[in-house]
Enzyme design. Structure first.
Site, PDB file in Angstrom:
ATOM      1  N   THR A  89       0.847  -1.203   0.000  1.00 43.30           N
ATOM      2  CA  THR A  89       0.000   0.000   0.000  1.00 43.30           C
ATOM      3  C   THR A  89       0.878   1.247   0.000  1.00 43.30           C
ATOM      4  O   THR A  89       0.667   2.169  -0.794  1.00 43.30           O
ATOM      5  CB  THR A  89      -0.945  -0.019   1.221  1.00 43.30           C
ATOM      6  OG1 THR A  89      -1.748  -1.206   1.135  1.00 43.30           O
ATOM      7  CG2 THR A  89      -1.851   1.201   1.252  1.00 43.30           C
ATOM      8  N   ASN A 169      -5.868 -10.437  -6.836  1.00 38.74           N
ATOM      9  CA  ASN A 169      -5.909 -10.963  -5.469  1.00 38.74           C
ATOM     10  C   ASN A 169      -7.223 -11.654  -5.132  1.00 38.74           C
ATOM     11  O   ASN A 169      -7.350 -12.252  -4.075  1.00 38.74           O
ATOM     12  CB  ASN A 169      -5.662  -9.841  -4.455  1.00 38.74           C
ATOM     13  CG  ASN A 169      -6.612  -8.689  -4.640  1.00 38.74           C
ATOM     14  OD1 ASN A 169      -6.668  -8.082  -5.702  1.00 38.74           O
ATOM     15  ND2 ASN A 169      -7.384  -8.388  -3.617  1.00 38.74           N
ATOM     16  N   GLN A 197       0.651 -10.151  -5.370  1.00 40.27           N
ATOM     17  CA  GLN A 197       0.205 -11.548  -5.284  1.00 40.27           C
ATOM     18  C   GLN A 197       1.031 -12.469  -6.181  1.00 40.27           C
ATOM     19  O   GLN A 197       1.065 -13.668  -5.963  1.00 40.27           O
ATOM     20  CB  GLN A 197      -1.271 -11.650  -5.705  1.00 40.27           C
ATOM     21  CG  GLN A 197      -2.241 -10.922  -4.790  1.00 40.27           C
ATOM     22  CD  GLN A 197      -2.493 -11.649  -3.481  1.00 40.27           C
ATOM     23  OE1 GLN A 197      -2.198 -12.850  -3.334  1.00 40.27           O
ATOM     24  NE2 GLN A 197      -3.044 -10.941  -2.496  1.00 40.27           N
ATOM     25  N   SER A 217       5.162  -6.997  -1.642  1.00 39.50           N
ATOM     26  CA  SER A 217       4.846  -7.033  -0.210  1.00 39.50           C
ATOM     27  C   SER A 217       5.378  -8.326   0.385  1.00 39.50           C
ATOM     28  O   SER A 217       5.240  -9.392  -0.220  1.00 39.50           O
ATOM     29  CB  SER A 217       3.329  -6.964  -0.020  1.00 39.50           C
ATOM     30  OG  SER A 217       3.014  -6.966   1.344  1.00 39.50           O
ATOM     31  N   HIS A 219       4.445  -9.891   3.259  1.00 37.73           N
ATOM     32  CA  HIS A 219       3.563 -10.814   3.994  1.00 37.73           C
ATOM     33  C   HIS A 219       2.715 -11.713   3.092  1.00 37.73           C
ATOM     34  O   HIS A 219       1.973 -12.563   3.583  1.00 37.73           O
ATOM     35  CB  HIS A 219       2.691 -10.067   5.021  1.00 37.73           C
ATOM     36  CG  HIS A 219       1.538  -9.298   4.466  1.00 37.73           C
ATOM     37  ND1 HIS A 219       0.247  -9.765   4.547  1.00 37.73           N
ATOM     38  CD2 HIS A 219       1.457  -8.093   3.871  1.00 37.73           C
ATOM     39  CE1 HIS A 219      -0.580  -8.864   4.017  1.00 37.73           C
ATOM     40  NE2 HIS A 219       0.144  -7.839   3.597  1.00 37.73           N
ATOM     41  N   THR A 250      14.224   5.658  10.147  1.00 37.96           N
ATOM     42  CA  THR A 250      15.041   4.514  10.571  1.00 37.96           C
ATOM     43  C   THR A 250      14.491   3.251   9.908  1.00 37.96           C
ATOM     44  O   THR A 250      13.306   2.939  10.065  1.00 37.96           O
ATOM     45  CB  THR A 250      14.965   4.356  12.105  1.00 37.96           C
ATOM     46  OG1 THR A 250      15.358   5.596  12.678  1.00 37.96           O
ATOM     47  CG2 THR A 250      15.849   3.233  12.591  1.00 37.96           C
ATOM     48  N   CYS A 337      -8.296  -8.432   2.542  1.00 39.90           N
ATOM     49  CA  CYS A 337      -7.262  -7.435   2.798  1.00 39.90           C
ATOM     50  C   CYS A 337      -7.783  -6.040   2.536  1.00 39.90           C
ATOM     51  O   CYS A 337      -7.084  -5.060   2.670  1.00 39.90           O
ATOM     52  CB  CYS A 337      -6.046  -7.712   1.924  1.00 39.90           C
ATOM     53  SG  CYS A 337      -6.454  -8.195   0.254  1.00 39.90           S
TER      54      CYS A 337
HETATM   55  N1  PLP Z   1      -2.042  -5.129  -3.891  1.00 38.36           N
HETATM   56  C1  PLP Z   1      -2.573  -6.354  -3.896  1.00 38.36           C
HETATM   57  C2  PLP Z   1      -2.821  -7.054  -5.201  1.00 38.36           C
HETATM   58  C3  PLP Z   1      -2.884  -6.984  -2.696  1.00 38.36           C
HETATM   59  O1  PLP Z   1      -3.407  -8.202  -2.700  1.00 38.36           O
HETATM   60  C4  PLP Z   1      -2.626  -6.286  -1.475  1.00 38.36           C
HETATM   61  C5  PLP Z   1      -2.984  -6.874  -0.180  1.00 38.36           C
HETATM   62  O2  PLP Z   1      -3.857  -7.572   0.014  1.00 38.36           O
HETATM   63  C6  PLP Z   1      -2.058  -5.017  -1.533  1.00 38.36           C
HETATM   64  C7  PLP Z   1      -1.775  -4.467  -2.749  1.00 38.36           C
HETATM   65  C8  PLP Z   1      -1.707  -4.273  -0.266  1.00 38.36           C
HETATM   66  O3  PLP Z   1      -0.605  -4.913   0.331  1.00 38.36           O
HETATM   67  P1  PLP Z   1      -0.080  -4.557   1.797  1.00 38.36           P
HETATM   68  O4  PLP Z   1      -0.914  -5.359   2.734  1.00 38.36           O
HETATM   69  O5  PLP Z   1       1.354  -4.977   1.802  1.00 38.36           O
HETATM   70  O6  PLP Z   1      -0.223  -3.101   1.994  1.00 38.36           O
END
Ligand code: PLP
Length: 399
Positions: A89, A169, A197, A217, A219, A250, A337
């Site tokens: 994000t 996603n 993804q 990302s 996670h 930092t 998400c």
């Molecule tokens: N873009 C896509 C395609 C996602 O699936 C997600 C999270 O679900 C994001 C962006 C946002 O990622 P983050 O949780 O690292 O901000």
């Protein structure tokens, strides 16, 4: 340092009372091997990477450099182009703020597919409200694939920045990046690719498709939350629209170290893992299809993320199924998400799916630690939950 992480204990704990985890598009559990690296960076390499007057800071700086080289290996890019962020994000916001800030004329013309993640949609919409951007919508087809005619029209009209996700996603649709990049390049449009993804699961090579901004990302690939990357050779914090970044925060050294290790594992194991998970997904899909009459598979059958299974049982409300599965199997009604909001999926709407298909949609995401036993149990639980909802509905009608 003695290992503080006991992989099997961790895996057991993640299942404790919460059921089988099949929501890997939302987030992934941290791989214990990644956790080990994170722990070491927290406990041993704790220096401030911005304070390099002494060895502690220097060691922390090296941890970041190593992580950058591992990220670079996964997507074939220059390490110097990697800017670590707090996740996708933030990377998306920075990329769009940079594209606006560096533009010679405004509003910036942004081409966006209707299936993009809200992180892109919201940022671009806000920029449009502020008069900084003009959104040019690109339609998707019933499989959430970019409509090439619509893309062609938008590119002909003139686009400064084209935003396309490498994989969706919700329904897992994989974009033909090479083809889209060639079209955008020929039309003089720069690209922002949200690979959140797709990375590690779909081949990504910035030498072949040198997009302006690539978004990752940690996670989503078994790394820690709160860390991601914007990969760009043109990004310069001093050009951000709004308040220019005058001070470098930092760095989150443990998170960045973890992301590097997650990328290393994806680089080494991603291909084999994808094949293994695809076989499990196909098994789950076949079992469900055999037992759930009327089940629809959303998204493409082929160019789809291996761990994605997005189904609908028309006439069976998805939230009733998910409620019954609570504590047994963790799946979702859509894009969890998206700030946890239970709203209709803009992706399914853009795909033009019938209302009952949208209302009966279930997103299932398998992962690295999913076993054949998990799949068999999850299938039985999902079938039982759907049967239960169907009988309850039938009972209501009969009454
Ligand atoms: N873009 C896509 C395609 C996602 O699936 C997600 C999270 O679900 C994001 C962006 C946002 O990622 P983050 O949780 O690292 O901000």
């Amino acid at each position: 340092m003695n290992s503080l992480i006991r992989p099997h204990a961790l895996q057991d704990a993640s299942r404790h009372g919460a059921g089988i985890y099949l929501d890997h598009h939302s987030t992934t559990p941290v791989d214990p091997r990644v956790a080990e690296v994170v722990m070491r960076a927290m406990v041993e390499d704790f220096g401030n990477a911005n304070s390099v007057d002494h060895k502690h800071g220097e060691v922390a700086r090296h941890v970041i450099e190593r992580a950058a080289s591992l990220v670079a290996q996964l997507v074939t890019c220059d390490e110097a182009d990697i800017h670590f962020t707090s996740g996708s994000t933030e990377a998306i916001r920075l990329a769009i703020a940079h594209a606006v800030g560096a533009a010679t004329t405004l509003p910036l013309r942004i081409g966006i597919s209707r299936a993009e993640h809200p992180a892109v949609l919201d940022t671009a919409t806000r920029a449009q409200k502020l008069g900084l951007a003009k959104i040019m919508w690109i339609e998707v087809d019933a499989q959430a694939r970019l409509d090439m005619d619509s893309l062609g029209r938008v590119l002909d009209d003139g686009v400064d920045l084209l935003c396309v996700m490498a994989a969706n996603n919700e329904v897992g649709t994989i974009s033909p990046l090479f083809k889209i990049f060639a079209l955008a390049d020929a039309a003089g449009a720069r690209m922002l690719v949200d690979a959140t993804q797709a990375v590690g699961r779909v081949r990504m090579n910035l030498d072949e498709t040198p997009v302006e901004y690539l978004i990752l990302s940690s996670h989503k690939i078994y790394g820690p939350k709160g860390v991601g990357a914007l990969i760009s050779s043109v990004y310069d914090a001093s050009q951000l629209h709004g308040l220019a970044a005058t001070h470098e925060a930092t760095p989150n050294v443990p998170g960045i170290a973890g992301m590097g290790e997650a990328c290393r594992l994806m680089h080494e194991e991603g291909e084999g893992e994808t094949l293994r998970i695809a076989a499990l997904r196909d098994q789950l899909q076949a079992t469900l299809a055999a037992r759930l009459p009327g089940m629809v598979i959303n998204g493409p059958h082929n160019d789809r993320l291996a761990h994605n299974l997005h189904i609908s049982i028309p006439g069976v409300a998805n939230e009733l199924v998910v409620q019954r599965l609570r504590g047994r199997v963790a799946i979702s009604t859509g894009a969890a998400c998206m700030s946890g909001a239970q709203s209709a999926s803009h992706v399914l709407r853009a795909m033009g799916l019938p209302q009952d298909v949208q209302d009966g949609a279930l997103r299932i995401g398998l992962g690295r630690f999913t076993t054949p036993e998990d799949v068999a149990r999850a299938a039985a639980e999902i079938i039982a939950a759907v049967d239960d909802v169907t009988s309850a509905l039938k009972g209501q009608i009969d009454d």
